[in-house]
Structures are given as C-alpha cells and as structure tokens.
Design a protein around this motif. Structure first.
Motif, PDB file in Angstrom:
ATOM      1  N   PRO A   1      43.089  32.651  38.271  1.00  0.00           N
ATOM      2  CA  PRO A   1      42.377  33.930  38.389  1.00  0.00           C
ATOM      3  C   PRO A   1      40.855  33.756  38.495  1.00  0.00           C
ATOM      4  N   GLY A   2      40.337  32.687  37.873  1.00  0.00           N
ATOM      5  CA  GLY A   2      38.892  32.424  37.973  1.00  0.00           C
ATOM      6  C   GLY A   2      38.485  32.109  39.414  1.00  0.00           C
ATOM      7  N   ALA A   3      39.347  31.378  40.125  1.00  0.00           N
ATOM      8  CA  ALA A   3      39.049  31.037  41.526  1.00  0.00           C
ATOM      9  C   ALA A   3      39.088  32.305  42.387  1.00  0.00           C
ATOM     10  N   LEU A   4      40.063  33.180  42.108  1.00  0.00           N
ATOM     11  CA  LEU A   4      40.149  34.441  42.865  1.00  0.00           C
ATOM     12  C   LEU A   4      38.930  35.315  42.586  1.00  0.00           C
ATOM     13  N   LYS A   5      38.477  35.304  41.338  1.00  0.00           N
ATOM     14  CA  LYS A   5      37.273  36.065  40.970  1.00  0.00           C
ATOM     15  C   LYS A   5      36.058  35.508  41.710  1.00  0.00           C
ATOM     16  N   ASP A   6      35.944  34.184  41.756  1.00  0.00           N
ATOM     17  CA  ASP A   6      34.810  33.561  42.461  1.00  0.00           C
ATOM     18  C   ASP A   6      34.804  33.935  43.944  1.00  0.00           C
ATOM     19  N   MET A   7      36.016  34.104  44.516  1.00  0.00           N
ATOM     20  CA  MET A   7      36.099  34.424  45.952  1.00  0.00           C
ATOM     21  C   MET A   7      35.503  35.794  46.273  1.00  0.00           C
ATOM     22  N   VAL A   8      35.468  36.695  45.267  1.00  0.00           N
ATOM     23  CA  VAL A   8      34.950  38.047  45.560  1.00  0.00           C
ATOM     24  C   VAL A   8      33.572  38.308  44.949  1.00  0.00           C
ATOM     25  N   THR A   9      32.967  37.262  44.379  1.00  0.00           N
ATOM     26  CA  THR A   9      31.631  37.469  43.787  1.00  0.00           C
ATOM     27  C   THR A   9      30.580  36.739  44.631  1.00  0.00           C
ATOM     28  N   SER A  10      29.984  37.488  45.578  1.00  0.00           N
ATOM     29  CA  SER A  10      28.948  36.850  46.420  1.00  0.00           C
ATOM     30  C   SER A  10      27.602  36.838  45.669  1.00  0.00           C
ATOM     31  N   PRO A  11      26.747  35.859  46.002  1.00  0.00           N
ATOM     32  CA  PRO A  11      25.469  35.715  45.285  1.00  0.00           C
ATOM     33  C   PRO A  11      24.648  37.009  45.317  1.00  0.00           C
ATOM     34  N   ALA A  12      24.193  37.405  44.140  1.00  0.00           N
ATOM     35  CA  ALA A  12      23.359  38.610  43.968  1.00  0.00           C
ATOM     36  C   ALA A  12      24.053  39.883  44.459  1.00  0.00           C
ATOM     37  N   GLY A  13      25.398  39.813  44.557  1.00  0.00           N
ATOM     38  CA  GLY A  13      26.139  40.957  45.098  1.00  0.00           C
ATOM     39  C   GLY A  13      26.502  42.002  44.039  1.00  0.00           C
ATOM     40  N   THR A  14      27.324  42.943  44.472  1.00  0.00           N
ATOM     41  CA  THR A  14      27.722  44.047  43.589  1.00  0.00           C
ATOM     42  C   THR A  14      28.701  43.563  42.510  1.00  0.00           C
ATOM     43  N   THR A  15      29.649  42.706  42.913  1.00  0.00           N
ATOM     44  CA  THR A  15      30.723  42.346  41.985  1.00  0.00           C
ATOM     45  C   THR A  15      30.202  41.539  40.805  1.00  0.00           C
ATOM     46  N   ILE A  16      29.273  40.597  41.083  1.00  0.00           N
ATOM     47  CA  ILE A  16      28.758  39.793  39.972  1.00  0.00           C
ATOM     48  C   ILE A  16      27.935  40.678  39.014  1.00  0.00           C
ATOM     49  N   ALA A  17      27.338  41.724  39.552  1.00  0.00           N
ATOM     50  CA  ALA A  17      26.607  42.662  38.676  1.00  0.00           C
ATOM     51  C   ALA A  17      27.602  43.336  37.722  1.00  0.00           C
ATOM     52  N   GLY A  18      28.770  43.724  38.261  1.00  0.00           N
ATOM     53  CA  GLY A  18      29.802  44.332  37.417  1.00  0.00           C
ATOM     54  C   GLY A  18      30.383  43.337  36.427  1.00  0.00           C
ATOM     55  N   VAL A  19      30.663  42.117  36.897  1.00  0.00           N
ATOM     56  CA  VAL A  19      31.228  41.085  36.014  1.00  0.00           C
ATOM     57  C   VAL A  19      30.247  40.775  34.873  1.00  0.00           C
ATOM     58  N   HIS A  20      28.953  40.746  35.181  1.00  0.00           N
ATOM     59  CA  HIS A  20      27.936  40.488  34.155  1.00  0.00           C
ATOM     60  C   HIS A  20      28.024  41.530  33.025  1.00  0.00           C
ATOM     61  N   GLU A  21      28.218  42.791  33.405  1.00  0.00           N
ATOM     62  CA  GLU A  21      28.347  43.849  32.390  1.00  0.00           C
ATOM     63  C   GLU A  21      29.584  43.610  31.514  1.00  0.00           C
ATOM     64  N   LEU A  22      30.708  43.213  32.147  1.00  0.00           N
ATOM     65  CA  LEU A  22      31.926  42.943  31.361  1.00  0.00           C
ATOM     66  C   LEU A  22      31.677  41.811  30.369  1.00  0.00           C
ATOM     67  N   GLU A  23      31.005  40.767  30.834  1.00  0.00           N
ATOM     68  CA  GLU A  23      30.735  39.620  29.948  1.00  0.00           C
ATOM     69  C   GLU A  23      29.811  40.034  28.807  1.00  0.00           C
ATOM     70  N   LYS A  24      28.789  40.848  29.114  1.00  0.00           N
ATOM     71  CA  LYS A  24      27.873  41.316  28.044  1.00  0.00           C
ATOM     72  C   LYS A  24      28.643  42.094  26.976  1.00  0.00           C
ATOM     73  N   ALA A  25      29.680  42.829  27.420  1.00  0.00           N
ATOM     74  CA  ALA A  25      30.463  43.647  26.474  1.00  0.00           C
ATOM     75  C   ALA A  25      31.523  42.819  25.739  1.00  0.00           C
ATOM     76  N   GLY A  26      31.646  41.520  26.083  1.00  0.00           N
ATOM     77  CA  GLY A  26      32.618  40.667  25.380  1.00  0.00           C
ATOM     78  C   GLY A  26      34.052  40.978  25.750  1.00  0.00           C
ATOM     79  N   VAL A  27      34.280  41.326  27.030  1.00  0.00           N
ATOM     80  CA  VAL A  27      35.620  41.768  27.421  1.00  0.00           C
ATOM     81  C   VAL A  27      36.670  40.666  27.240  1.00  0.00           C
ATOM     82  N   ARG A  28      36.296  39.412  27.497  1.00  0.00           N
ATOM     83  CA  ARG A  28      37.286  38.329  27.327  1.00  0.00           C
ATOM     84  C   ARG A  28      37.721  38.221  25.868  1.00  0.00           C
ATOM     85  N   ALA A  29      36.746  38.226  24.964  1.00  0.00           N
ATOM     86  CA  ALA A  29      37.083  38.121  23.539  1.00  0.00           C
ATOM     87  C   ALA A  29      37.926  39.315  23.108  1.00  0.00           C
ATOM     88  N   ALA A  30      37.631  40.486  23.678  1.00  0.00           N
ATOM     89  CA  ALA A  30      38.405  41.683  23.307  1.00  0.00           C
ATOM     90  C   ALA A  30      39.875  41.511  23.694  1.00  0.00           C
TER      91      ALA A  30
END
Ligand code: NAD
Length: 266
Positions: free
Chosen positions: A221-250
C-alpha cells in the motif's frame, strides 16, 4: 459440491451464506436444510427454494456441513440438543463470535469435526474477510470444505485459535473503522462544498477502488500511495495532515485495543 448443508438458526448470516452458496453455484437449493425457532425465518428460506425443516435434529440428520448460526449465548444449548445425532460425516461450523473451540467441544462432545469461523458483516454483501481455526477431529478436508463455502462470500484464512482475537480486532471490528473513515471523508467533501450524497458516494467508491488495487496488484500500500503523491502536489498535502493527526497510530491502537477487549471477553 455433493455435500448437504444445514443451518441451525436461519437469521441474517445464515441467509447471506445460503443465498451466496446457491448464487455462486457451490450447491443447489435442494441441498440446503435450515431451521429456526421463528417461523418467519423459515419462510424466508422457503422463498428462495431451500428446504426448511422442523427441528435442529432434523437439520443434523439431513445435512453433512452444519452451520451453527444462532447468537453466541444459544450455541451450547443447540449443540447439546443435537449432540446424540452427530456422526463422523458431519463438519460443525460455528460462526458465533467469541465462542471458543473448547466450549464447542464441551457442548458437542469429543470426536466431532469442529470449525470455528470469525466472519465479518460484509458477509451480508458477499465480501467477508473471515478467518477459521480447526478443533476436535477436524482435518484438512474440513478446512477445504469450509474454504470452498466461504469463498462464495469473500475470503477466508486459516489461523491458530489464539490469533482469533486479533482477527476480531482487525477484520471483525474493521468495518466500523472504515465506516467512520467514509463518513469523515464525506464530511471533508461537504466542508469543501460537495453535496452530501455525492460526497458519500465518492468516499465509499474511493475506499472500494483502493482496496481493490491493493488486492489485485499485490503491491505494498505504501508503493501505491507513492504512485499518487506527486512532488508538492495536492495528495501529499493531504497525507501530511493525516500524519500530523497521528492517523497511523490511531488505526494501530484501534486494532490492538479491540484485540485486547476480545481477549477479555473470551
Ligand atoms: P440473527 O439474530 O439474525 O440470527 C440468529 C437466528 O437464530 C435467529 O433467527 C433466531 O430466531 C435463531 N435461533 C435462536 N435460538 C434458536 C434455536 N434454539 N434453534 C434454532 N434457531 C434459533 O443473528 P446473525 O446476525 O445472523 O448472527 C448469527 C451468528 O453469527 C451469531 O452467533 C453472531 O455472533 C455471528 N456473527 C454475525 C456477524 C454479523 O455481521 N451479523 C458477524 C460475525 C459473526
């Protein structure tokens, strides 16, 4: 398959399983025998051409694979009732949450082929994620039988019984985590201006499609996520918010905490 299939308890799960077995060509309607203490449930089974029978004992006499599909508190009662009629040809399959192989054996007796299955709610729409473990005299032939049956309603994996609490914490409780996720994604869409109905459809279809990509490509799933996160794009901005909120730990904590609770209740 030539086995006859019985259901003690003809409720929601039994109906979903029986309909899927017929629809997927696993068996014919005439090979299914079901009973229930509620007459209406028997009528539901009659409506799709299976043969409702009058008692739990008659199910056991008529069938080879016997699904125990009553609520957990009634499992021992029905097993003790049918115990004198259980023979070597029977595979007893309990789908009751939290009922251990030991308590199935105590009620059904020594020498019975026992399979304990932990399905989840998407069984009702033919997409269960289930696990099974074997007890009593059950062997690989019983596991193969149960695998063939459950492949009509999704996927099933064989595990040791000590891992069934973890299965409960992940796939048993998992639909609730995903429903929360779909609701929250839809809320995000509404916050951003989408109509509620479209937001909800988009959220649910996104979860369905992403799950299919994981299963069908076999990619991490990490590789699939990398495929849709282009540099400075929209998706990485969203993923950054999830990481800040600790979504994986949740999510990790949710599965672990539900596993511990399943252990406490066992
Ligand atoms: P349900 O209430 O729809 O069905 C149980 C049926 O058993 C009822 O129709 C009831 O009338 C019948 N019954 C009660 N006592 C009986 C008896 N003595 N003899 C014959 N029939 C009797 O429940 P369900 O949702 O189908 O759940 C069945 C089992 O599946 C439960 O043990 C549950 O833990 C397990 N399970 C369900 C789900 C789910 O998503 N619904 C998921 C995992 C496991």
């Amino acid at each position: 398959m030539d086995k006859r299939i019985g259901f003690i308890g003809a409720g929601q799960m039994a109906e979903a399983l029986a309909r899927a077995f017929i629809a997927q060509g696993v068996c014919r309607a005439e090979q299914i025998f079901a009973t229930d203490v509620v007459g209406e449930r028997k009528e539901v089974f009659r409506s799709f051409n299976t043969k409702p029978v009058d008692s739990n004992t008659e199910v056991v006499k008529s069938a080879d694979a016997i699904f125990i599909a009553v609520k957990p508190q009634y499992v021992s009662v029905v097993l003790r009732e049918v115990r004198p009629h259980l023979e070597d040809r029977h595979t007893v399959v309990s789908i009751a949450a939290g009922v251990t192989l030991q308590s199935l054996k105590d009620a059904a007796g020594e020498g019975v082929r026992l399979v304990r299955v932990m399905p989840n709610t998407p069984c009702l729409v033919g997409e269960t994620a289930a696990a099974m473990c074997l007890g009593g005299k059950a062997d690989d032939s019983d596991a193969d039988l149960v695998r063939r049956l459950f492949e009509a309603v999704g996927k099933i994996y064989r595990v040791d019984e000590k891992l069934l609490s973890a299965v409960t914490g992940l796939s048993g409780s998992g639909p609730a985590y995903v429903f929360v996720m779909i609701e929250a994604l839809a809320d995000g869409g509404v916050r951003a201006g989408l109509p509620r109905d479209i937001a909800q459809q988009l959220a649910a279809q996104t979860v369905l499609g992403s799950a299919k990509m994981v299963l069908e490509t076999g990619k991490h799933p990490g590789a699939l996520k990398d495929m849709v996160t282009s540099p400075a794009g929209t998706t990485i901005a969203g993923v950054h918010e999830l990481e800040k909120a600790g979504v994986r730990a949740a999510f990790i904590n949710a599965v672990y905490s539900a596993t511990q609770r399943a252990d406490e209740l066992a």
